[in-house]
Design an enzyme around this catalytic site. Structure first.
Site, PDB file in Angstrom:
ATOM      1  N   LYS A  15     -36.223  32.086  38.441  1.00  0.00           N
ATOM      2  CA  LYS A  15     -34.949  31.406  38.072  1.00  0.00           C
ATOM      3  C   LYS A  15     -34.730  29.895  38.586  1.00  0.00           C
ATOM      4  O   LYS A  15     -34.480  29.072  38.014  1.00  0.00           O
ATOM      5  CB  LYS A  15     -33.707  32.192  38.064  1.00  0.00           C
ATOM      6  CG  LYS A  15     -32.559  31.713  37.679  1.00  0.00           C
ATOM      7  CD  LYS A  15     -32.513  31.401  36.236  1.00  0.00           C
ATOM      8  CE  LYS A  15     -31.140  30.582  35.664  1.00  0.00           C
ATOM      9  NZ  LYS A  15     -30.067  31.340  35.413  1.00  0.00           N
TER      10      LYS A  15
ATOM     11  N   LYS B 110     -24.073  25.186  41.814  1.00  0.00           N
ATOM     12  CA  LYS B 110     -24.703  26.365  42.732  1.00  0.00           C
ATOM     13  C   LYS B 110     -25.815  26.330  42.652  1.00  0.00           C
ATOM     14  O   LYS B 110     -26.678  26.727  43.430  1.00  0.00           O
ATOM     15  CB  LYS B 110     -23.558  27.355  42.180  1.00  0.00           C
ATOM     16  CG  LYS B 110     -24.122  28.575  43.311  1.00  0.00           C
ATOM     17  CD  LYS B 110     -24.920  29.411  42.363  1.00  0.00           C
ATOM     18  CE  LYS B 110     -24.356  30.155  41.023  1.00  0.00           C
ATOM     19  NZ  LYS B 110     -25.129  31.094  40.455  1.00  0.00           N
TER      20      LYS B 110
ATOM     21  N   THR C  85     -27.636  34.392  39.186  1.00  0.00           N
ATOM     22  CA  THR C  85     -28.455  33.417  39.735  1.00  0.00           C
ATOM     23  C   THR C  85     -27.945  33.395  41.100  1.00  0.00           C
ATOM     24  O   THR C  85     -26.981  32.910  41.414  1.00  0.00           O
ATOM     25  CB  THR C  85     -28.541  32.320  39.125  1.00  0.00           C
ATOM     26  OG1 THR C  85     -28.999  32.452  37.826  1.00  0.00           O
ATOM     27  CG2 THR C  85     -29.622  31.318  39.762  1.00  0.00           C
TER      28      THR C  85
END
Length: 290
Positions: A175, A243, A100
């Site tokens: 995502k 993150k 990701t």
């Protein structure tokens, strides 16, 4: 043509990567492995995978390269530069970044790869350690249809719902939609568990009722039971969710969007990390509510 005789290079064998690679191995594909900590790949090596001592060495010997690392700076490090994947992979190689990461980074990888006649896809995943082990991950891809079709048999081994969402970067944008959804949902799951306990209810019984109704979600079905048991082992690290949410918040701001639910969740997870829970699973958020 990608066949069982093709060599699949796999970079990154952490909580999810090791299971994804193992499923490819079980399906009969030849694997070469590189990861910063060789011990993490020992199970794969014991089952016949070949260790490569550098990214460049792996890239030169692989027809398909799959990367599953931690952060965008890790992706940049392994793809770019004289020792990176793009400088060392042969023409016609397929590279699939399943980390990701930033949509803009996926677009740059695609641009540089195309210039070198390398086929690039961004294909981040969702489903956690359970999905990785069972080969049922949701895989969200960005890139060219022809490249996607060629590697689909490999993706099908690792995932269940596999969709090409658009051009390069589209997988990463999808995502981020996934992570935005989870961010607010996790707050609700934690509040529900703590409420059930405070109300004197059996939280296991409560979950039996609410997971099958309108409140049902992957997090409620898979992470809430871990909260109840006090099991905070990582299926997905707090630090990696921070993150992801940070990237999502920055991307939303670039699009001129306000995402208050995402902002609140990010602030809570940062508070959790400051309390020493960086390497815990995301379900550890419940500790802030108890």
């Amino acid at each position: 043509m990608i066949t069982k005789d093709s060599t699949i290079g796999f970079v990154g064998t952490g909580v999810m990567g090791k299971s994804m690679a193992a499923n490819l191995q079980k399906a009969g594909y030849n694997l070469t492995i590189y990861t910063r900590t060789k011990d993490k790949a020992q199970g794969l090596l014991n089952n016949g995978a070949v260790w490569k001592s550098s990214i460049a060495e792996l890239a030169k010997s692989s027809q398909v390269i799959i990367t599953m690392v931690g952060y965008p700076n890790d992706v940049e490090e392994i793809y770019f530069g004289k020792d990176g994947i793009l400088e060392n992979a042969e023409k016609g190689t397929y590279v699939i970044d399943m980390t990701t990461s930033k949509p803009s980074l996926a677009e740059e990888i695609y641009k540089q790869a195309t210039a070198k006649e390398i086929k690039a896809l961004d294909a981040p995943v969702s489903g956690g350690d359970v999905g990785a082990k069972n080969g049922t991950l949701a895989i969200m891809a960005g890139g060219d249809q022809a490249a996607f079709d060629k590697v689909f048999p490999l993706l099908e081994i690792m995932g269940g719902q596999i969709i090409l969402q658009g051009d390069a970067g589209a997988g990463q944008h999808t995502k981020l939609c996934n992570q935005i959804t989870i961010a607010s949902n996790m707050i609700g799951v934690c509040e529900a568990i703590v409420y059930a306990k405070k109300a004197g209810l059996n939280p296991v019984s409560v979950l039996d009722s609410i997971t099958t109704g309108a409140a049902g979600s992957w997090s409620l079905s898979n992470l809430a039971p871990r909260m109840v048991k006090g099991d905070y082992a990582p299926g997905f690290f707090v630090k990696h969710f921070i993150k992801d949410m940070t990237i999502a918040l920055e991307s939303a701001q670039d699009l001129g969007l306000s995402t208050p639910g995402l902002s609140l969740s990010l602030s809570l997870y940062k508070e959790l990390a400051e309390k020493g829970e960086n390497d815990s699973g995301t379900q550890a958020l419940v500790k802030l509510f108890q």
